[in-house]
Write an enzyme that holds these catalytic residues in place. Sequence first.
Site, PDB file in Angstrom:
ATOM      1  N   LYS A  22     -23.599 -57.987  -1.068  1.00 13.36           N
ATOM      2  CA  LYS A  22     -21.871 -58.349  -0.284  1.00 13.36           C
ATOM      3  C   LYS A  22     -20.984 -59.480  -0.494  1.00 13.36           C
ATOM      4  O   LYS A  22     -20.099 -58.826   0.075  1.00 13.36           O
ATOM      5  CB  LYS A  22     -22.943 -59.815   0.454  1.00 13.36           C
ATOM      6  CG  LYS A  22     -21.568 -60.585   1.146  1.00 13.36           C
ATOM      7  CD  LYS A  22     -22.826 -61.618   2.053  1.00 13.36           C
ATOM      8  CE  LYS A  22     -23.476 -62.733   1.269  1.00 13.36           C
ATOM      9  NZ  LYS A  22     -21.805 -63.721   1.665  1.00 13.36           N
ATOM     10  N   ASN A  23     -20.662 -60.397  -2.340  1.00 13.71           N
ATOM     11  CA  ASN A  23     -20.106 -60.801  -2.514  1.00 13.71           C
ATOM     12  C   ASN A  23     -19.180 -59.807  -3.354  1.00 13.71           C
ATOM     13  O   ASN A  23     -17.722 -59.962  -3.176  1.00 13.71           O
ATOM     14  CB  ASN A  23     -20.181 -61.806  -2.792  1.00 13.71           C
ATOM     15  CG  ASN A  23     -19.977 -62.748  -1.827  1.00 13.71           C
ATOM     16  OD1 ASN A  23     -20.046 -63.076  -0.814  1.00 13.71           O
ATOM     17  ND2 ASN A  23     -21.413 -64.409  -2.533  1.00 13.71           N
ATOM     18  N   CYS A 124     -16.895 -75.701   5.542  1.00 19.86           N
ATOM     19  CA  CYS A 124     -18.717 -75.107   6.002  1.00 19.86           C
ATOM     20  C   CYS A 124     -19.329 -76.155   5.567  1.00 19.86           C
ATOM     21  O   CYS A 124     -19.361 -77.108   4.582  1.00 19.86           O
ATOM     22  CB  CYS A 124     -18.313 -74.120   5.618  1.00 19.86           C
ATOM     23  SG  CYS A 124     -18.321 -74.079   3.980  1.00 19.86           S
ATOM     24  N   ARG A 129     -13.774 -76.380   1.046  1.00 22.41           N
ATOM     25  CA  ARG A 129     -13.867 -74.807   0.922  1.00 22.41           C
ATOM     26  C   ARG A 129     -11.876 -75.362   1.215  1.00 22.41           C
ATOM     27  O   ARG A 129     -11.799 -74.045   1.887  1.00 22.41           O
ATOM     28  CB  ARG A 129     -13.944 -74.090   1.898  1.00 22.41           C
ATOM     29  CG  ARG A 129     -15.956 -74.625   1.744  1.00 22.41           C
ATOM     30  CD  ARG A 129     -16.310 -73.532   1.964  1.00 22.41           C
ATOM     31  NE  ARG A 129     -16.412 -71.859   1.084  1.00 22.41           N
ATOM     32  CZ  ARG A 129     -17.222 -71.021   0.834  1.00 22.41           C
ATOM     33  NH1 ARG A 129     -18.309 -70.729   2.087  1.00 22.41           N
ATOM     34  NH2 ARG A 129     -16.452 -70.230   0.773  1.00 22.41           N
ATOM     35  N   ASP A 314     -24.586 -70.024  -6.225  1.00 22.31           N
ATOM     36  CA  ASP A 314     -25.556 -69.122  -5.606  1.00 22.31           C
ATOM     37  C   ASP A 314     -27.285 -69.187  -5.336  1.00 22.31           C
ATOM     38  O   ASP A 314     -28.145 -68.101  -4.663  1.00 22.31           O
ATOM     39  CB  ASP A 314     -24.589 -67.976  -4.709  1.00 22.31           C
ATOM     40  CG  ASP A 314     -23.353 -68.262  -4.029  1.00 22.31           C
ATOM     41  OD1 ASP A 314     -23.108 -68.876  -3.819  1.00 22.31           O
ATOM     42  OD2 ASP A 314     -22.721 -67.270  -4.321  1.00 22.31           O
ATOM     43  N   ARG A 407     -27.083 -62.943   7.127  1.00 27.22           N
ATOM     44  CA  ARG A 407     -25.531 -62.865   6.535  1.00 27.22           C
ATOM     45  C   ARG A 407     -25.646 -62.098   4.984  1.00 27.22           C
ATOM     46  O   ARG A 407     -24.322 -60.864   4.698  1.00 27.22           O
ATOM     47  CB  ARG A 407     -24.813 -63.839   6.304  1.00 27.22           C
ATOM     48  CG  ARG A 407     -24.754 -64.583   8.173  1.00 27.22           C
ATOM     49  CD  ARG A 407     -23.817 -65.669   7.981  1.00 27.22           C
ATOM     50  NE  ARG A 407     -22.488 -65.783   6.559  1.00 27.22           N
ATOM     51  CZ  ARG A 407     -22.693 -66.466   5.780  1.00 27.22           C
ATOM     52  NH1 ARG A 407     -22.786 -67.332   6.092  1.00 27.22           N
ATOM     53  NH2 ARG A 407     -21.548 -66.002   5.312  1.00 27.22           N
TER      54      ARG A 407
HETATM   55  C1  EPZ Z   1     -17.356 -67.767  -3.194  1.00 22.37           C
HETATM   56  O1  EPZ Z   1     -16.515 -68.250  -2.486  1.00 22.37           O
HETATM   57  C2  EPZ Z   1     -18.281 -66.600  -2.886  1.00 22.37           C
HETATM   58  N1  EPZ Z   1     -18.488 -66.212  -1.573  1.00 22.37           N
HETATM   59  C3  EPZ Z   1     -19.573 -68.069  -2.792  1.00 22.37           C
HETATM   60  O2  EPZ Z   1     -20.925 -67.713  -2.319  1.00 22.37           O
HETATM   61  C4  EPZ Z   1     -19.465 -68.489  -3.843  1.00 22.37           C
HETATM   62  O3  EPZ Z   1     -20.327 -69.678  -3.776  1.00 22.37           O
HETATM   63  C5  EPZ Z   1     -18.674 -69.202  -4.680  1.00 22.37           C
HETATM   64  O4  EPZ Z   1     -17.344 -67.232  -4.767  1.00 22.37           O
HETATM   65  C6  EPZ Z   1     -18.587 -69.467  -5.631  1.00 22.37           C
HETATM   66  O5  EPZ Z   1     -19.398 -68.825  -6.780  1.00 22.37           O
HETATM   67  C7  EPZ Z   1     -17.693 -65.563  -1.970  1.00 22.37           C
HETATM   68  O6  EPZ Z   1     -17.834 -64.693  -2.231  1.00 22.37           O
HETATM   69  C8  EPZ Z   1     -17.411 -64.232  -0.177  1.00 22.37           C
HETATM   70  P1  EPZ Z   1     -14.570 -70.040  -4.962  1.00 22.37           P
HETATM   71  P2  EPZ Z   1     -15.782 -68.459  -2.296  1.00 22.37           P
HETATM   72  O7  EPZ Z   1     -13.139 -69.971  -4.828  1.00 22.37           O
HETATM   73  O8  EPZ Z   1     -14.566 -67.748  -2.744  1.00 22.37           O
HETATM   74  C9  EPZ Z   1     -12.846 -74.562  -5.415  1.00 22.37           C
HETATM   75  C10 EPZ Z   1     -22.387 -67.398  -1.310  1.00 22.37           C
HETATM   76  O9  EPZ Z   1     -23.627 -67.602  -0.671  1.00 22.37           O
HETATM   77  N2  EPZ Z   1     -11.826 -73.640  -4.566  1.00 22.37           N
HETATM   78  O10 EPZ Z   1     -14.432 -69.544  -6.265  1.00 22.37           O
HETATM   79  O11 EPZ Z   1     -15.030 -69.675  -1.543  1.00 22.37           O
HETATM   80  C11 EPZ Z   1     -13.265 -74.502  -4.286  1.00 22.37           C
HETATM   81  O12 EPZ Z   1     -14.073 -75.910  -3.765  1.00 22.37           O
HETATM   82  C12 EPZ Z   1     -21.702 -67.895  -1.126  1.00 22.37           C
HETATM   83  O13 EPZ Z   1     -22.547 -66.296  -0.853  1.00 22.37           O
HETATM   84  C13 EPZ Z   1     -10.763 -75.082  -4.518  1.00 22.37           C
HETATM   85  O14 EPZ Z   1      -9.941 -76.196  -4.973  1.00 22.37           O
HETATM   86  O15 EPZ Z   1     -15.499 -70.198  -3.349  1.00 22.37           O
HETATM   87  C14 EPZ Z   1     -14.584 -74.804  -5.245  1.00 22.37           C
HETATM   88  O16 EPZ Z   1     -15.022 -75.847  -5.506  1.00 22.37           O
HETATM   89  C15 EPZ Z   1     -21.742 -69.519  -0.818  1.00 22.37           C
HETATM   90  N3  EPZ Z   1      -9.080 -74.979  -3.822  1.00 22.37           N
HETATM   91  C16 EPZ Z   1     -14.928 -73.826  -6.150  1.00 22.37           C
HETATM   92  O17 EPZ Z   1     -12.894 -74.024  -5.825  1.00 22.37           O
HETATM   93  C17 EPZ Z   1      -9.369 -73.351  -3.764  1.00 22.37           C
HETATM   94  O18 EPZ Z   1      -8.131 -72.686  -3.126  1.00 22.37           O
HETATM   95  C18 EPZ Z   1     -15.211 -72.562  -6.447  1.00 22.37           C
HETATM   96  O19 EPZ Z   1     -14.745 -71.858  -5.159  1.00 22.37           O
HETATM   97  C19 EPZ Z   1     -10.182 -72.107  -3.577  1.00 22.37           C
HETATM   98  C20 EPZ Z   1     -11.126 -73.030  -4.476  1.00 22.37           C
END
Ligand code: EPZ
Length: 432
Positions: A22-23, A124, A129, A314, A407
């Site tokens: 999915k991701n 969320c 996020r 995850d 999902r």
């Molecule tokens: C991806 O989310 C995945 N989703 C998530 O999987 C997964 O948990 C996550 O990566 C971490 O591996 C998809 O790929 C669709 P990040 P993403 O940006 O890209 C901080 C699932 O269950 N951050 O890597 O949204 C954030 O707060 C889902 O399938 C900032 O500070 O995650 C977090 O602490 C849930 N500023 C960390 O980075 C930003 O602009 C990692 O988030 C962006 C992120």
Amino acid sequence: MDKIKINGGRQLNGKIFISGAKNAALPLICASLLTDETVTLTNMPMLSDIKAMNALLEQLGTQIDVFDDFVDGHETKTYSYRTKEATSLVAPYDYVRKMRASYYVLGPLLARYGHVEVSLPGGCAIGARPMDIHLSALEQMGAKIEIKNGYIVADIQGRLQGANIIFHTASVGATCNIMMAATLAEGITKIENAAKEPEIGDLAELLIAMGAKISGIGTSNLVIEGVKKLHGAAHKVIADRIEAGSYAVAAAMTHGRIELINAQADTLASPIKILRDCGVKVEEKENSLVVDATQAHLVGQDVMTDYYPGFPTDLQAQFMALMMIAEGASMVTETIWENRFMHVPELLRMGANINVHGHASAIVRGVKKLSAAPVMATDLRASFALVLAGLVAEGETTVNRVYHLDRGYEHLEEKLKAVGADIRRVKEDDEE
Ligand code: EPZ
């Protein structure tokens, strides 16, 4: 609303086909917006998140066709995407609030059309996020960004400009978005502290097939040399490492033996190490992973989430479920999301012994048995942890809010039933 009912206590044995990730699929779909030619994606999982992303692209003017296909003898879908000319450059709130990954249209549409409006997703169940990394990188590439009425409104005169960008956090989403935007920028973009998750490598592979120039894939330093135009391409989505890890835990907890067909061991090194330390046999084959816990005496292990190649957040909820019935105490530490222990109160209702300390850590003390209960979770992976608990609990567990599972887990009941689980979906109104 649908529910899943599970009668626990069955040992799971057999084979499970691991679907496309999915991701990986979500950003791959959005990469098709970078070209006016056709992008074809094979091994696509049939999930509600994919349907939601397809609906968003159709709303932007993308022509989508779907075909039945087979991967290693298993039924999958192939989708083709063609955005000859976008008819809208807006990702509306109603789409983005249902699926946060809608923000992946930001980079491609801005790079191709010089304008995009994407609703800010908001927080969320697992955390705040933010999107500051995505936005600041686009600003460094010359974009003018405003927040208006809950929307990110981004503009650039001419092409985005290559830039040297340092991410303060190795964000998966920002790495994908900025990599896509940079493919059509003028000049060279360097991303330092880029995320290294395999899904990013998969996206880079498609972009390169479309004519992009990217190096440093799989490292924290990505270099993208912008080109004027990208063309169509075909790509096979990688196997879902999180789905594979989730079913590996199902084998471990039920003292069963499951061969995970298509699972890629190299993307699961950290979870595999923990399974082995727990006492589970894991055999890595060329195109599968055999998880054998038939002789295992499960011993608790500490789990700490981290950026790839560290232990994936995850899989945190699923491994916590495993530690619940392993001997001794295990410390589970979550470092990526600030609110990802929402499954704990539900697991406690099934007889688990877990103490959460602050937002980041939990001590799990192994118990000899769990008992069935009606439960529900607030996110996808937490919901799977409840399914796992149900597979070993005495009696019939009802997992509510099944839409979370839909999902991200393709054919969940069918896959578990095929390896011997007593599981069924009940279609009825939510009783909340
Ligand atoms: C991806 O989310 C995945 N989703 C998530 O999987 C997964 O948990 C996550 O990566 C971490 O591996 C998809 O790929 C669709 P990040 P993403 O940006 O890209 C901080 C699932 O269950 N951050 O890597 O949204 C954030 O707060 C889902 O399938 C900032 O500070 O995650 C977090 O602490 C849930 N500023 C960390 O980075 C930003 O602009 C990692 O988030 C962006 C992120």
